[in-house]
Design an enzyme around this catalytic site. Sequence first.
Site, PDB file in Angstrom:
ATOM      1  N   HIS A  41      16.017  31.299 -41.068  1.00 10.35           N
ATOM      2  CA  HIS A  41      17.503  31.217 -41.436  1.00 10.35           C
ATOM      3  C   HIS A  41      18.336  30.947 -40.063  1.00 10.35           C
ATOM      4  O   HIS A  41      18.132  31.216 -38.981  1.00 10.35           O
ATOM      5  CB  HIS A  41      17.710  32.490 -41.985  1.00 10.35           C
ATOM      6  CG  HIS A  41      19.187  32.629 -42.783  1.00 10.35           C
ATOM      7  ND1 HIS A  41      19.812  31.898 -43.656  1.00 10.35           N
ATOM      8  CD2 HIS A  41      20.234  33.015 -41.894  1.00 10.35           C
ATOM      9  CE1 HIS A  41      20.903  31.989 -44.048  1.00 10.35           C
ATOM     10  NE2 HIS A  41      21.415  32.567 -42.986  1.00 10.35           N
ATOM     11  N   SER A  78      11.913  19.792 -42.016  1.00 11.31           N
ATOM     12  CA  SER A  78      11.943  19.498 -40.538  1.00 11.31           C
ATOM     13  C   SER A  78      11.090  20.525 -39.732  1.00 11.31           C
ATOM     14  O   SER A  78      10.407  20.527 -38.814  1.00 11.31           O
ATOM     15  CB  SER A  78      13.113  19.145 -39.744  1.00 11.31           C
ATOM     16  OG  SER A  78      13.859  20.347 -39.848  1.00 11.31           O
ATOM     17  N   ASN A  79      11.339  21.798 -40.487  1.00 12.68           N
ATOM     18  CA  ASN A  79      10.806  22.891 -39.661  1.00 12.68           C
ATOM     19  C   ASN A  79       9.022  22.910 -40.138  1.00 12.68           C
ATOM     20  O   ASN A  79       8.316  23.297 -39.300  1.00 12.68           O
ATOM     21  CB  ASN A  79      11.257  24.309 -40.532  1.00 12.68           C
ATOM     22  CG  ASN A  79      12.558  24.891 -39.536  1.00 12.68           C
ATOM     23  OD1 ASN A  79      12.301  25.175 -38.380  1.00 12.68           O
ATOM     24  ND2 ASN A  79      13.640  24.459 -40.223  1.00 12.68           N
ATOM     25  N   ARG A 103      14.228  28.712 -53.688  1.00 12.14           N
ATOM     26  CA  ARG A 103      13.943  29.365 -55.138  1.00 12.14           C
ATOM     27  C   ARG A 103      13.883  30.953 -54.658  1.00 12.14           C
ATOM     28  O   ARG A 103      13.196  31.072 -53.636  1.00 12.14           O
ATOM     29  CB  ARG A 103      12.648  28.948 -55.618  1.00 12.14           C
ATOM     30  CG  ARG A 103      12.131  29.571 -56.969  1.00 12.14           C
ATOM     31  CD  ARG A 103      12.334  28.828 -57.860  1.00 12.14           C
ATOM     32  NE  ARG A 103      11.824  29.614 -59.115  1.00 12.14           N
ATOM     33  CZ  ARG A 103      12.399  29.401 -60.367  1.00 12.14           C
ATOM     34  NH1 ARG A 103      13.265  28.656 -60.745  1.00 12.14           N
ATOM     35  NH2 ARG A 103      11.826  30.180 -61.435  1.00 12.14           N
ATOM     36  N   GLU A 130      15.517  26.273 -34.286  1.00 16.59           N
ATOM     37  CA  GLU A 130      14.632  26.648 -35.172  1.00 16.59           C
ATOM     38  C   GLU A 130      13.167  26.044 -34.983  1.00 16.59           C
ATOM     39  O   GLU A 130      12.392  26.857 -35.053  1.00 16.59           O
ATOM     40  CB  GLU A 130      15.042  26.052 -36.481  1.00 16.59           C
ATOM     41  CG  GLU A 130      16.499  26.842 -36.885  1.00 16.59           C
ATOM     42  CD  GLU A 130      16.670  26.019 -38.383  1.00 16.59           C
ATOM     43  OE1 GLU A 130      15.818  26.144 -39.316  1.00 16.59           O
ATOM     44  OE2 GLU A 130      17.703  25.920 -38.637  1.00 16.59           O
TER      45      GLU A 130
HETATM   46  C1  GAR Z   1      16.716  25.124 -42.282  1.00 16.66           C
HETATM   47  O1  GAR Z   1      17.930  25.050 -41.381  1.00 16.66           O
HETATM   48  C2  GAR Z   1      16.583  26.506 -42.479  1.00 16.66           C
HETATM   49  O2  GAR Z   1      16.776  27.239 -41.703  1.00 16.66           O
HETATM   50  C3  GAR Z   1      17.355  26.818 -43.639  1.00 16.66           C
HETATM   51  O3  GAR Z   1      17.386  25.716 -44.342  1.00 16.66           O
HETATM   52  C4  GAR Z   1      16.678  24.640 -43.412  1.00 16.66           C
HETATM   53  C5  GAR Z   1      15.703  23.726 -44.005  1.00 16.66           C
HETATM   54  O4  GAR Z   1      15.593  22.597 -43.189  1.00 16.66           O
HETATM   55  N1  GAR Z   1      17.004  27.864 -44.455  1.00 16.66           N
HETATM   56  C6  GAR Z   1      17.842  28.755 -44.981  1.00 16.66           C
HETATM   57  O5  GAR Z   1      19.036  28.508 -45.002  1.00 16.66           O
HETATM   58  C7  GAR Z   1      17.227  29.905 -45.595  1.00 16.66           C
HETATM   59  N2  GAR Z   1      18.211  30.983 -46.300  1.00 16.66           N
HETATM   60  P1  GAR Z   1      14.197  21.703 -42.942  1.00 16.66           P
HETATM   61  O6  GAR Z   1      13.742  21.457 -44.731  1.00 16.66           O
HETATM   62  O7  GAR Z   1      14.462  20.626 -42.494  1.00 16.66           O
HETATM   63  O8  GAR Z   1      13.121  22.706 -42.597  1.00 16.66           O
END
Ligand code: GAR
Length: 217
Positions: free
Chosen positions: A111, A14-15, A93, A176
């Site tokens: 994060h 989603s990011n 990873r 985010e």
């Molecule tokens: C997001 O919430 C990101 O902040 C987190 O994983 C998710 C991925 O979501 N990242 C971490 O926790 C890094 N330590 P997405 O695939 O929908 O972007």
Amino acid sequence: MKRRVAILISGRGSNMAALIEAAKAADFPAEIAVVISNRADAAGLERARASGISTEIIPSKPFGKDFAAFEKVLEEKLGQCRIELICLGGFMRLFTAEFVQRWYGRMLNIHPSLLPSFPGLDPHGQALRAGVKISGATVHFVTPETDAGPIVMQGAVPVHDGDTTEALSERILAVEHRIYPEALRLLASGRLKLEGDLCRIDGETADGPFLISPRPK
Ligand code: GAR
């Protein structure tokens, strides 16, 4: 010239989608050149393809704990795509210190907590268990330490009594998606300066004076 960006994902993306959307703007200083996943089943791959972005899969599982061997293949791909900047978007990873050093100042991560609070696994649960009234998300430069590194941008949200991990994570996810494209814009337009462990922003302004949670009467 727009800076060429690779987004690395492992899951829903989603990011990644928020970055792709922002980069469609003619005046955005970066273009998403490729989305790379270390998992063939990452849902984000389909989303990227639907947006017309080229995708690559480099399965990491066969490499096991040989992180350097995986990175060699990854570096080759990044080179072929002439990548200048990397955005990690839920990329599950770890990297070797060597890879991180090579990309230092050119690789961002997001994060879902206000770092340095609650790094690592289950940041939403950590926030709820700590009883904080405000949490949020952080975009930072990647360093060898997990979820550390100079902070580029943060967005805050209130934490409500009775919040579940799902409710909090949904609220943070919205912030985010707002801050990651902005952080990439700053990096790609050369407005970020690293000073030791800190990231300074050329022409920085905050959005408002403060956020109080719960709201005072
Ligand atoms: C997001 O919430 C990101 O902040 C987190 O994983 C998710 C991925 O979501 N990242 C971490 O926790 C890094 N330590 P997405 O695939 O929908 O972007």
